[in-house]
Design a protein around this motif. Sequence first.
Motif, short mmCIF file in Angstrom:
data_model
loop_
_atom_site.label_atom_id
_atom_site.label_comp_id
_atom_site.label_asym_id
_atom_site.label_seq_id
_atom_site.Cartn_x
_atom_site.Cartn_y
_atom_site.Cartn_z
N CYS A 30 -22.55 -2.58 -3.51
CA CYS A 30 -22.54 -2.80 -2.26
C CYS A 30 -21.38 -3.40 -1.71
O CYS A 30 -20.65 -4.15 -2.46
CB CYS A 30 -23.80 -3.70 -2.03
N GLY A 31 -21.22 -3.33 -0.44
CA GLY A 31 -19.91 -3.80 0.14
C GLY A 31 -18.76 -3.11 -0.08
O GLY A 31 -18.45 -2.35 -0.90
N THR A 32 -17.64 -3.83 0.34
CA THR A 32 -16.35 -3.35 0.39
C THR A 32 -15.56 -3.55 -1.23
O THR A 32 -15.91 -4.52 -1.59
CB THR A 32 -15.59 -3.93 1.35
N VAL A 33 -14.87 -2.38 -1.35
CA VAL A 33 -14.04 -2.89 -2.65
C VAL A 33 -12.80 -2.16 -2.54
O VAL A 33 -12.48 -1.01 -1.92
CB VAL A 33 -14.72 -1.97 -3.86
N VAL A 34 -11.78 -3.37 -2.69
CA VAL A 34 -10.23 -2.91 -2.31
C VAL A 34 -9.64 -2.95 -4.03
O VAL A 34 -9.90 -4.05 -4.63
CB VAL A 34 -9.74 -4.12 -1.61
N VAL A 35 -9.00 -2.01 -4.20
CA VAL A 35 -8.40 -1.82 -5.46
C VAL A 35 -6.81 -1.99 -5.59
O VAL A 35 -6.20 -0.97 -4.85
CB VAL A 35 -8.72 -0.43 -6.18
N LEU A 36 -6.27 -2.92 -6.04
CA LEU A 36 -4.68 -3.03 -6.37
C LEU A 36 -4.30 -2.53 -7.60
O LEU A 36 -5.09 -2.62 -8.42
CB LEU A 36 -4.02 -4.40 -5.80
N LYS A 37 -3.13 -2.22 -7.81
CA LYS A 37 -2.54 -1.75 -9.03
C LYS A 37 -1.40 -2.58 -9.35
O LYS A 37 -0.51 -2.88 -8.58
CB LYS A 37 -2.03 -0.17 -8.75
N PHE A 38 -1.56 -3.28 -10.70
CA PHE A 38 -0.50 -3.98 -11.24
C PHE A 38 0.86 -3.24 -11.44
O PHE A 38 0.56 -2.11 -11.76
CB PHE A 38 -0.99 -4.59 -12.55
N ASN A 39 2.09 -4.04 -11.32
CA ASN A 39 3.25 -3.13 -11.95
C ASN A 39 3.51 -2.94 -13.34
O ASN A 39 4.64 -2.67 -13.96
CB ASN A 39 4.30 -3.61 -10.92
N GLY A 40 2.71 -3.46 -14.09
CA GLY A 40 2.85 -3.51 -15.44
C GLY A 40 1.75 -4.23 -16.18
O GLY A 40 1.01 -4.92 -15.53
N SER A 41 1.60 -4.28 -17.58
CA SER A 41 0.82 -5.02 -18.24
C SER A 41 0.92 -6.58 -18.20
O SER A 41 -0.40 -7.27 -18.62
CB SER A 41 0.83 -4.52 -19.74
N ARG A 42 1.95 -6.94 -17.83
CA ARG A 42 2.04 -8.28 -17.82
C ARG A 42 1.44 -8.91 -16.30
O ARG A 42 1.35 -10.29 -16.40
CB ARG A 42 3.44 -8.85 -17.72
N ARG A 43 0.98 -8.21 -15.43
CA ARG A 43 0.43 -8.43 -14.23
C ARG A 43 0.87 -9.71 -13.55
O ARG A 43 0.43 -10.29 -12.75
CB ARG A 43 -1.07 -8.68 -14.59
N GLN A 44 2.46 -9.35 -13.06
CA GLN A 44 3.22 -10.21 -12.60
C GLN A 44 3.38 -9.83 -10.94
O GLN A 44 4.08 -10.50 -10.24
CB GLN A 44 4.47 -10.63 -13.27
N GLY A 45 2.95 -8.69 -10.79
CA GLY A 45 3.13 -8.12 -9.26
C GLY A 45 2.28 -6.87 -9.24
O GLY A 45 1.46 -6.36 -10.05
N TYR A 46 2.32 -6.31 -8.05
CA TYR A 46 1.68 -4.95 -7.51
C TYR A 46 2.59 -4.10 -7.31
O TYR A 46 3.71 -4.26 -6.76
CB TYR A 46 0.80 -5.60 -6.46
N THR A 47 2.15 -2.58 -7.37
CA THR A 47 2.65 -1.57 -6.96
C THR A 47 1.95 -0.73 -6.36
O THR A 47 0.68 -1.21 -6.15
CB THR A 47 3.35 -0.84 -8.21
N ASP A 48 2.37 0.41 -5.79
CA ASP A 48 1.33 1.21 -5.04
C ASP A 48 0.41 1.82 -5.74
O ASP A 48 0.72 2.51 -6.84
CB ASP A 48 2.29 2.22 -4.11
N ALA A 49 -1.05 1.88 -5.34
CA ALA A 49 -2.02 2.53 -6.08
C ALA A 49 -2.03 4.14 -5.56
O ALA A 49 -1.57 4.14 -4.17
CB ALA A 49 -3.45 1.78 -5.83
N SER A 50 -2.44 4.97 -6.07
CA SER A 50 -2.54 6.44 -5.66
C SER A 50 -3.63 7.14 -6.21
O SER A 50 -4.59 6.48 -7.03
CB SER A 50 -1.44 6.99 -6.31
N PRO A 51 -3.94 8.26 -5.76
CA PRO A 51 -4.93 9.10 -6.16
C PRO A 51 -5.20 9.31 -7.75
O PRO A 51 -6.07 9.68 -8.34
CB PRO A 51 -5.15 10.59 -5.26
N ASN A 52 -3.86 9.16 -8.25
CA ASN A 52 -3.94 9.21 -9.59
C ASN A 52 -4.77 8.27 -10.58
O ASN A 52 -5.06 8.45 -11.50
CB ASN A 52 -2.58 9.37 -10.38
N ASP A 53 -5.12 7.14 -9.67
CA ASP A 53 -6.00 5.96 -10.21
C ASP A 53 -7.45 6.20 -10.19
O ASP A 53 -8.24 5.40 -10.70
CB ASP A 53 -5.53 4.57 -9.71
N LEU A 54 -7.82 7.30 -9.41
CA LEU A 54 -9.49 7.59 -9.17
C LEU A 54 -10.31 7.80 -10.43
O LEU A 54 -11.30 7.37 -10.32
CB LEU A 54 -9.30 8.49 -8.11
#
Length: 202
Positions: free
Chosen positions: A167-191
Amino acid sequence: MQTAINQACTLCGNPTSMWCSRCQSAWYCCPEHLQSDWARHRLECVKPQPTASYASTNMIATPPPAEPQYISVTAILFSPEADRWTTTQVHCRPTSRSTHGQCPIPILNMFFHDGLTEGIVLTQGLNGENLRFPLHLWYSPTALQRNAPVNRSIFNITCGSASKAWCGTVVVLKFNGSRRQGYTDASPNDLPALSAYFLAYK
């Protein structure tokens, strides 16, 4: 108080009678030299105690603190009213120097109007394989309590086979690596990884 004129410029060493207006302890022969040295000097530039007083005509205006540079990344948005997912831009506020190494803070209030969000980090995809770029799912923990509508875009991506409806909204961000120190662009490949997670969620 007589102004000293034989101080050495911090940058070039030439005699000067001008100093930084904030700390009043670093000497510069011109505003350009303070600007050039500012990246180093700002780390030690501290306002003096109120008892210190100097002639204001000799002070060089200290550069203003740099404005935080917001970054913008593409996120996947599962909106409750939409029939399918979409992409959206999310702005992230950088963390302070004291928390160096931590991930920027996403600004999500436009998606979650009650201001309450929780995050889930998805580290495994299909067949339990580790994700090279973990996914960060943000959602409202109170959506179910408020009788929020079932999220149609998630219902459709799972073909209605999920054991528990989101229920409700879900927003998905993509980390730029396993260390999780930043984000990069998410894409349909993550679906596929997201669909597997929604199907398995209980």
